[in-house]
Design a protein around this motif. Sequence first.
Motif, PDB file in Angstrom:
ATOM      1  N   PRO A   1       4.804 -16.405  -3.088  1.00  0.00           N
ATOM      2  CA  PRO A   1       4.558 -16.980  -1.760  1.00  0.00           C
ATOM      3  C   PRO A   1       5.399 -18.225  -1.535  1.00  0.00           C
ATOM      4  O   PRO A   1       5.656 -19.005  -2.459  1.00  0.00           O
ATOM      5  CB  PRO A   1       3.066 -17.318  -1.800  1.00  0.00           C
ATOM      6  CG  PRO A   1       2.770 -17.534  -3.249  1.00  0.00           C
ATOM      7  CD  PRO A   1       3.664 -16.592  -4.001  1.00  0.00           C
TER       8      PRO A   1
ATOM      9  N   GLU B   1       8.344 -11.313  -6.554  1.00  0.00           N
ATOM     10  CA  GLU B   1       7.863 -11.822  -5.265  1.00  0.00           C
ATOM     11  C   GLU B   1       6.914 -12.992  -5.485  1.00  0.00           C
ATOM     12  O   GLU B   1       6.092 -12.984  -6.400  1.00  0.00           O
ATOM     13  CB  GLU B   1       7.143 -10.710  -4.510  1.00  0.00           C
ATOM     14  CG  GLU B   1       6.707 -11.104  -3.106  1.00  0.00           C
ATOM     15  CD  GLU B   1       6.023  -9.955  -2.389  1.00  0.00           C
ATOM     16  OE1 GLU B   1       4.952 -10.188  -1.798  1.00  0.00           O
ATOM     17  OE2 GLU B   1       6.570  -8.829  -2.421  1.00  0.00           O
TER      18      GLU B   1
ATOM     19  N   ARG C   1      15.230 -16.615   8.114  1.00  0.00           N
ATOM     20  CA  ARG C   1      14.608 -15.454   7.472  1.00  0.00           C
ATOM     21  C   ARG C   1      15.357 -15.093   6.192  1.00  0.00           C
ATOM     22  O   ARG C   1      14.753 -14.766   5.168  1.00  0.00           O
ATOM     23  CB  ARG C   1      14.579 -14.256   8.426  1.00  0.00           C
ATOM     24  CG  ARG C   1      13.462 -14.308   9.446  1.00  0.00           C
ATOM     25  CD  ARG C   1      13.274 -12.979  10.150  1.00  0.00           C
ATOM     26  NE  ARG C   1      14.413 -12.660  11.006  1.00  0.00           N
ATOM     27  CZ  ARG C   1      14.518 -13.030  12.274  1.00  0.00           C
ATOM     28  NH1 ARG C   1      13.558 -13.739  12.833  1.00  0.00           N
ATOM     29  NH2 ARG C   1      15.576 -12.690  12.981  1.00  0.00           N
TER      30      ARG C   1
ATOM     31  N   GLN D   1      11.432 -16.083  -1.421  1.00  0.00           N
ATOM     32  CA  GLN D   1      10.236 -15.287  -1.682  1.00  0.00           C
ATOM     33  C   GLN D   1      10.452 -14.262  -2.787  1.00  0.00           C
ATOM     34  O   GLN D   1       9.532 -13.954  -3.548  1.00  0.00           O
ATOM     35  CB  GLN D   1       9.796 -14.577  -0.406  1.00  0.00           C
ATOM     36  CG  GLN D   1       9.241 -15.491   0.657  1.00  0.00           C
ATOM     37  CD  GLN D   1       9.010 -14.766   1.969  1.00  0.00           C
ATOM     38  OE1 GLN D   1       9.655 -13.757   2.262  1.00  0.00           O
ATOM     39  NE2 GLN D   1       8.078 -15.276   2.760  1.00  0.00           N
TER      40      GLN D   1
ATOM     41  N   THR E   1      16.344  -7.879   2.476  1.00  0.00           N
ATOM     42  CA  THR E   1      16.901  -8.713   3.548  1.00  0.00           C
ATOM     43  C   THR E   1      18.289  -9.234   3.183  1.00  0.00           C
ATOM     44  O   THR E   1      19.235  -9.152   3.972  1.00  0.00           O
ATOM     45  CB  THR E   1      15.966  -9.898   3.858  1.00  0.00           C
ATOM     46  OG1 THR E   1      14.696  -9.392   4.273  1.00  0.00           O
ATOM     47  CG2 THR E   1      16.538 -10.778   4.956  1.00  0.00           C
TER      48      THR E   1
ATOM     49  N   ASN F   1       3.282 -20.690   4.018  1.00  0.00           N
ATOM     50  CA  ASN F   1       2.316 -19.672   4.438  1.00  0.00           C
ATOM     51  C   ASN F   1       3.020 -18.596   5.248  1.00  0.00           C
ATOM     52  O   ASN F   1       2.434 -17.980   6.147  1.00  0.00           O
ATOM     53  CB  ASN F   1       1.186 -20.303   5.255  1.00  0.00           C
ATOM     54  CG  ASN F   1       1.719 -21.028   6.491  1.00  0.00           C
ATOM     55  OD1 ASN F   1       2.926 -21.192   6.643  1.00  0.00           O
ATOM     56  ND2 ASN F   1       0.820 -21.468   7.365  1.00  0.00           N
ATOM     57  N   LEU F   2       4.286 -18.339   4.929  1.00  0.00           N
ATOM     58  CA  LEU F   2       5.102 -17.417   5.706  1.00  0.00           C
ATOM     59  C   LEU F   2       4.764 -15.966   5.373  1.00  0.00           C
ATOM     60  O   LEU F   2       4.372 -15.656   4.241  1.00  0.00           O
ATOM     61  CB  LEU F   2       6.585 -17.655   5.413  1.00  0.00           C
ATOM     62  CG  LEU F   2       7.175 -18.976   5.888  1.00  0.00           C
ATOM     63  CD1 LEU F   2       8.568 -19.172   5.296  1.00  0.00           C
ATOM     64  CD2 LEU F   2       7.237 -19.018   7.409  1.00  0.00           C
ATOM     65  N   PRO F   3       4.961 -15.076   6.341  1.00  0.00           N
ATOM     66  CA  PRO F   3       4.860 -13.649   6.005  1.00  0.00           C
ATOM     67  C   PRO F   3       5.978 -13.271   5.047  1.00  0.00           C
ATOM     68  O   PRO F   3       7.027 -13.915   5.023  1.00  0.00           O
ATOM     69  CB  PRO F   3       5.052 -12.963   7.374  1.00  0.00           C
ATOM     70  CG  PRO F   3       5.831 -13.953   8.187  1.00  0.00           C
ATOM     71  CD  PRO F   3       5.357 -15.305   7.743  1.00  0.00           C
ATOM     72  N   THR F   4       5.745 -12.259   4.252  1.00  0.00           N
ATOM     73  CA  THR F   4       6.752 -11.833   3.287  1.00  0.00           C
ATOM     74  C   THR F   4       7.810 -10.991   3.996  1.00  0.00           C
ATOM     75  O   THR F   4       7.496  -9.994   4.646  1.00  0.00           O
ATOM     76  CB  THR F   4       6.114 -11.018   2.156  1.00  0.00           C
ATOM     77  OG1 THR F   4       5.121 -11.831   1.513  1.00  0.00           O
ATOM     78  CG2 THR F   4       7.161 -10.601   1.133  1.00  0.00           C
ATOM     79  N   TYR F   5       9.055 -11.418   3.842  1.00  0.00           N
ATOM     80  CA  TYR F   5      10.164 -10.678   4.436  1.00  0.00           C
ATOM     81  C   TYR F   5      10.593  -9.560   3.493  1.00  0.00           C
ATOM     82  O   TYR F   5      10.341  -9.616   2.279  1.00  0.00           O
ATOM     83  CB  TYR F   5      11.321 -11.629   4.744  1.00  0.00           C
ATOM     84  CG  TYR F   5      10.937 -12.689   5.743  1.00  0.00           C
ATOM     85  CD1 TYR F   5      10.679 -12.349   7.066  1.00  0.00           C
ATOM     86  CD2 TYR F   5      10.788 -14.025   5.364  1.00  0.00           C
ATOM     87  CE1 TYR F   5      10.293 -13.311   7.987  1.00  0.00           C
ATOM     88  CE2 TYR F   5      10.403 -14.991   6.277  1.00  0.00           C
ATOM     89  CZ  TYR F   5      10.150 -14.627   7.587  1.00  0.00           C
ATOM     90  OH  TYR F   5       9.756 -15.571   8.490  1.00  0.00           O
TER      91      TYR F   5
END
Length: 338
Positions: free
Chosen positions: A190, A188, A232, A239, A201, A193-197
């Motif tokens: 970053p 994983e 996404r 990510q 997925t 600055n996105l949230p972690t999916y």
Amino acid sequence: MENLTMDATDMSRFNAFSIISVGYKTVGDHTITADVLYPKTLNDSTQQHKSPSGPRPVLLRYHGGGLIAGYSLFPPFFSPWYLELAQEYSAVIVSPNYRLLPESSVLDVLEDVEDHWHRMHQSLPALLQRETKGTVEADLRRIMTVGDSAGGYLSLQMALNHPDEIRSVNAVYPMVNPKASYFSSGEERPVFNLPTYPLDTLRLHLDYVRRQEAVMQKPVIVSAAADAERFRLMFAACQHSQLGQNFPEAPITPYLLERLDAGARFPRGGVLILHGRDDSVAPVTESYALQGKLAQVDPNLNFRLVVRDGEHGFDHLAKLHDNWLCDAIQDIVRSWLV
């Protein structure tokens, strides 16, 4: 993410261009399209005295999106300075779609862009003759490949495929080495600055695709996708360092560095890479690796790597005549136009 979906329908950046959309390939019952853009001044009788005469140089442009998302005219992925470049030199832009991962394989993608290359040479002169009544011609002897991110990867691939037919090459923050841990380790990291999916997925999407295929009794093919769900999927693959896991192990075909080791070479007119120092999608270290490889196997190539402060997409605010960009592109533009 919100900016991508909000700007998806804003086509204003193309206002100065006429656009022709045409299918170039059919896979099963799915047609894959390409777009041809040319400055409206070339087809404007009131501007003919201002427009250059003769066949126009060609920018062969490949869209980005991690090979997972986007399409040929997706506005947020179409660098404005490419459009400025086409206007500056009254060039024709050709921008093909191609099959997307994960429904298709990277070998399918490479097959599509190569098929498009041959189709472009067969049909572009007649297409422009018909659509512009002969007022716009393309000079297929003067081609420069361009593209950013995944499109930069494809620009480099096609340049290795056709080094004697392509004048020069531009790739902006390209994916150079899909085998690098950044793309294939599963770790994983970053991205912006996105949230972690969720980690699964990509797997869940593929499970859904396989169920669709079982019901329809035919492959699911996607060659244009720019909705929130698709982004996404793209960002989740970035990510969790999963993109490279979609590449095959054995063939050298999808791997630029291995192709160079095997003797493939870039066009003699030169290669320009632009990369952001702070890129969290495609690390600048991989462009440095390409620079190092070329220093070993092709030291006489006119290769230039320009690294600037900024993230993935840093050049989308650049103007063609910004001093740094104007200086960076001068060699490849000169090779393209002579």
